[in-house]
Scaffold this motif. Structure first.
Motif, PDB file in Angstrom:
ATOM      1  N   ILE A 228      -1.207  -4.913  12.284  1.00  0.00           N
ATOM      2  CA  ILE A 228      -2.640  -4.352  12.126  1.00  0.00           C
ATOM      3  C   ILE A 228      -2.160  -3.018  11.486  1.00  0.00           C
ATOM      4  O   ILE A 228      -2.689  -2.587  10.593  1.00  0.00           O
ATOM      5  CB  ILE A 228      -3.223  -4.407  13.292  1.00  0.00           C
ATOM      6  N   ALA A 229      -1.197  -2.385  11.995  1.00  0.00           N
ATOM      7  CA  ALA A 229      -0.789  -0.915  11.491  1.00  0.00           C
ATOM      8  C   ALA A 229      -0.421  -1.083  10.068  1.00  0.00           C
ATOM      9  O   ALA A 229      -0.666  -0.216   9.274  1.00  0.00           O
ATOM     10  CB  ALA A 229       0.299  -0.324  12.533  1.00  0.00           C
ATOM     11  N   PHE A 230       0.194  -2.162   9.402  1.00  0.00           N
ATOM     12  CA  PHE A 230       0.704  -2.161   8.274  1.00  0.00           C
ATOM     13  C   PHE A 230      -0.243  -3.135   7.307  1.00  0.00           C
ATOM     14  O   PHE A 230       0.150  -3.448   6.217  1.00  0.00           O
ATOM     15  CB  PHE A 230       1.874  -2.582   8.198  1.00  0.00           C
ATOM     16  N   ASN A 231      -1.383  -3.377   7.848  1.00  0.00           N
ATOM     17  CA  ASN A 231      -2.432  -4.224   7.244  1.00  0.00           C
ATOM     18  C   ASN A 231      -2.081  -5.528   6.685  1.00  0.00           C
ATOM     19  O   ASN A 231      -2.260  -5.950   5.597  1.00  0.00           O
ATOM     20  CB  ASN A 231      -3.109  -3.233   5.918  1.00  0.00           C
ATOM     21  N   ARG A 232      -1.208  -6.139   7.437  1.00  0.00           N
ATOM     22  CA  ARG A 232      -0.667  -7.459   7.416  1.00  0.00           C
ATOM     23  C   ARG A 232      -1.283  -8.660   7.782  1.00  0.00           C
ATOM     24  O   ARG A 232      -0.938  -9.681   7.648  1.00  0.00           O
ATOM     25  CB  ARG A 232       0.930  -7.487   7.691  1.00  0.00           C
ATOM     26  N   HIS A 233      -2.492  -8.288   8.384  1.00  0.00           N
ATOM     27  CA  HIS A 233      -3.253  -9.460   9.265  1.00  0.00           C
ATOM     28  C   HIS A 233      -4.454  -9.813   8.584  1.00  0.00           C
ATOM     29  O   HIS A 233      -5.566 -10.568   9.065  1.00  0.00           O
ATOM     30  CB  HIS A 233      -3.439  -9.004  10.836  1.00  0.00           C
ATOM     31  N   THR A 234      -4.482  -9.464   7.381  1.00  0.00           N
ATOM     32  CA  THR A 234      -5.809  -9.591   6.508  1.00  0.00           C
ATOM     33  C   THR A 234      -5.462 -11.070   5.620  1.00  0.00           C
ATOM     34  O   THR A 234      -4.457 -11.449   5.715  1.00  0.00           O
ATOM     35  CB  THR A 234      -6.134  -8.555   5.714  1.00  0.00           C
ATOM     36  N   ALA A 235      -6.691 -11.671   4.996  1.00  0.00           N
ATOM     37  CA  ALA A 235      -6.499 -12.658   4.167  1.00  0.00           C
ATOM     38  C   ALA A 235      -5.434 -12.228   3.027  1.00  0.00           C
ATOM     39  O   ALA A 235      -4.860 -13.081   2.219  1.00  0.00           O
ATOM     40  CB  ALA A 235      -7.891 -13.020   3.605  1.00  0.00           C
ATOM     41  N   GLU A 236      -5.539 -10.984   2.562  1.00  0.00           N
ATOM     42  CA  GLU A 236      -4.616 -10.567   1.387  1.00  0.00           C
ATOM     43  C   GLU A 236      -3.931  -9.513   2.018  1.00  0.00           C
ATOM     44  O   GLU A 236      -4.162  -8.181   1.897  1.00  0.00           O
ATOM     45  CB  GLU A 236      -5.549  -9.976   0.287  1.00  0.00           C
ATOM     46  N   PRO A 237      -2.620 -10.005   2.424  1.00  0.00           N
ATOM     47  CA  PRO A 237      -1.849  -8.764   3.235  1.00  0.00           C
ATOM     48  C   PRO A 237      -1.253  -7.804   1.975  1.00  0.00           C
ATOM     49  O   PRO A 237      -1.162  -7.933   1.077  1.00  0.00           O
ATOM     50  CB  PRO A 237      -0.620  -9.386   3.827  1.00  0.00           C
ATOM     51  N   THR A 238      -1.527  -6.730   2.799  1.00  0.00           N
ATOM     52  CA  THR A 238      -0.817  -5.530   1.956  1.00  0.00           C
ATOM     53  C   THR A 238       0.719  -5.651   1.429  1.00  0.00           C
ATOM     54  O   THR A 238       1.326  -5.925   2.242  1.00  0.00           O
ATOM     55  CB  THR A 238      -1.050  -4.127   2.482  1.00  0.00           C
ATOM     56  N   ASP A 239       0.959  -5.314   0.183  1.00  0.00           N
ATOM     57  CA  ASP A 239       2.142  -5.589  -0.310  1.00  0.00           C
ATOM     58  C   ASP A 239       2.781  -4.208  -0.410  1.00  0.00           C
ATOM     59  O   ASP A 239       2.565  -3.574  -1.375  1.00  0.00           O
ATOM     60  CB  ASP A 239       2.235  -6.284  -1.548  1.00  0.00           C
ATOM     61  N   LEU A 240       3.474  -3.604   0.671  1.00  0.00           N
ATOM     62  CA  LEU A 240       3.972  -2.291   0.709  1.00  0.00           C
ATOM     63  C   LEU A 240       4.745  -1.853  -0.345  1.00  0.00           C
ATOM     64  O   LEU A 240       4.567  -0.822  -1.132  1.00  0.00           O
ATOM     65  CB  LEU A 240       4.388  -2.118   2.000  1.00  0.00           C
TER      66      LEU A 240
END
Length: 381
Positions: A228-240
């Motif tokens: 959740i903190a690194f926005n990886r739980h979405t349909a399009e996870p963030t590619d840090l």
């Protein structure tokens, strides 16, 4: 393969060049990076390999150092008060039980709103105003003030909204006017189009087979606090890794992760914070630097699940990364490998950045040896 080391070091800092050269000889053939340091406001190290002397790189969470230098200045001015409730400046933040949180607790990663239940879009992550609006309504993931966890993608938006409410200016605008422009720093929160040709695209991590096995063994899941903190739980996870390569992120300069800088810019920021430069007094008075560098959240970080230590917006660099540094050292590292800090006791300001995302993420391992070499030379000078 021998690669040319460009730049200069002051007398007494020759060992730093030797250490940098030794590290570069061990690195991958496409290594590109920069190292810079000041001591008592005088530049003593200015080295780079690959690219140009003024190349700019995405510095990820090293951005937070610039953002919270703005907060420190506003506290020093009396514009912000650390022990006022956040809702004094931002009433909407009271939703879902967050009304008692103070600004001091917010900056120390104690708010409990590390992300949102449904995550952020790419466009939202580039815009601190949109992040703040979403987080105002978010139920905290722990009771605010009772524990801490790294608000990696959002802390700059949270503190930035307080700055905007108190001053009528965005954090990025205050930074430009009070910090970057007066010192001509190559450290941007919002990269102007004229400087775009200087930006070097971040290259993805290139782990060895052994390192890849270590990465694959790290436990995780789509609904963990870290996800959740690194926005990886979405349909399009963030590619840090690719975040700085997004022109929208570079243009808007979100205050948590969107900074673009050179090592000169990173080190120059902290030199300006603690030392006289170009006839200008230090940006921070000694008491302000001491308070913002003082450890406020120390121990088990609920997001990283490891020992961490934070001052006010800054990392307690000596406790977490480089124990040879002086007490009260404050700064911030970035996921791609960058590192920057000020050690007020020795007068040292340090900046390092690299092009390829470093294994395993966070400040690149070479910072241990490079920072130690610079610190030894600073103390013996």
């Amino acid at each position: 393969m021998t690669r040319e080391i460009h730049g200069t070091v002051a007398d007494g800092f020759e060992a730093v060049r030797e250490e940098f050269s030794a590290f570069v000889a061990e690195e991958q053939a496409d290594y590109e990076g920069q190292l810079c340091a000041y001591v008592h406001g005088r530049r003593v190290v200015d080295l780079w390999v690959g690219g140009e002397a003024d190349a700019l790189y995405g510095v990820y969470s090293s951005t937070k150092g610039a953002a919270h230098l703005v907060v420190a200045l506003l506290v020093q001015d009396g514009t912000l008060e650390l022990d006022r409730k956040v809702t004094y400046y931002w009433p909407e933040f009271a939703a879902e039980g967050k009304g008692q949180l103070t600004l001091r607790e917010l900056i120390a990663h104690r708010a409990g709103v590390v992300g949102t239940d449904t995550g952020f879009s790419r466009q939202e992550l580039a815009d601190d105003r949109q992040i703040a609006e979403r987080l105002a309504d978010q139920r905290p993931f722990w009771r605010p003030g009772t524990a801490f966890g790294y608000h990696g993608m959002v802390i700059g938006a949270l503190t930035g909204e307080v700055v905007r409410r108190a001053t009528g200016r965005t954090l990025q605008e205050v930074y430009e006017e009070r910090v970057r422009a007066p010192y001509g720093l190559d450290f941007f929160l919002g990269l102007p189009a004229a400087h775009e040709p200087r930006f070097r695209t971040t290259l993805p991590m290139a782990p060895t087979a052994e390192q890849r096995a270590l990465l694959d063994a790290v436990p995780g899941g789509p609904h963990t606090l870290a996800s959740i903190a690194f926005n990886r739980h979405t349909a399009e996870p963030t590619d840090l890794e690719a975040l700085p390569n997004d022109p929208l992120v570079r243009a808007k300069g979100p205050a948590s992760v969107g900074g673009v800088a050179s090592a000169r810019g990173l080190a120059g920021l902290y030199a300006a914070a603690i030392s006289e430069r170009e006839g200008k007094a230090p940006l921070l008075k000694e008491d302000t630097a001491a308070e913002f560098g003082q450890m406020h959240s120390v121990g088990y970080d609920l997001v990283s699940r490891a020992h961490r230590a934070y001052g006010l917006g800054f990392q307690a660099t000596a406790d977490v990364y480089h124990p040879f540094l002086g007490a009260g050292t404050f700064g911030h590292a970035g996921a791609g490998g960058s590192q920057a800090f000020a050690d007020p006791r020795s007068g040292l300001a340090y900046g390092y950045t690299r092009r390829r995302f470093a294994f395993p993420g966070g400040p690149a391992p070479e910072n241990d040896r490079l920072a130690a070499a610079v610190h030894r030379a600073a103390l013996s000078g």
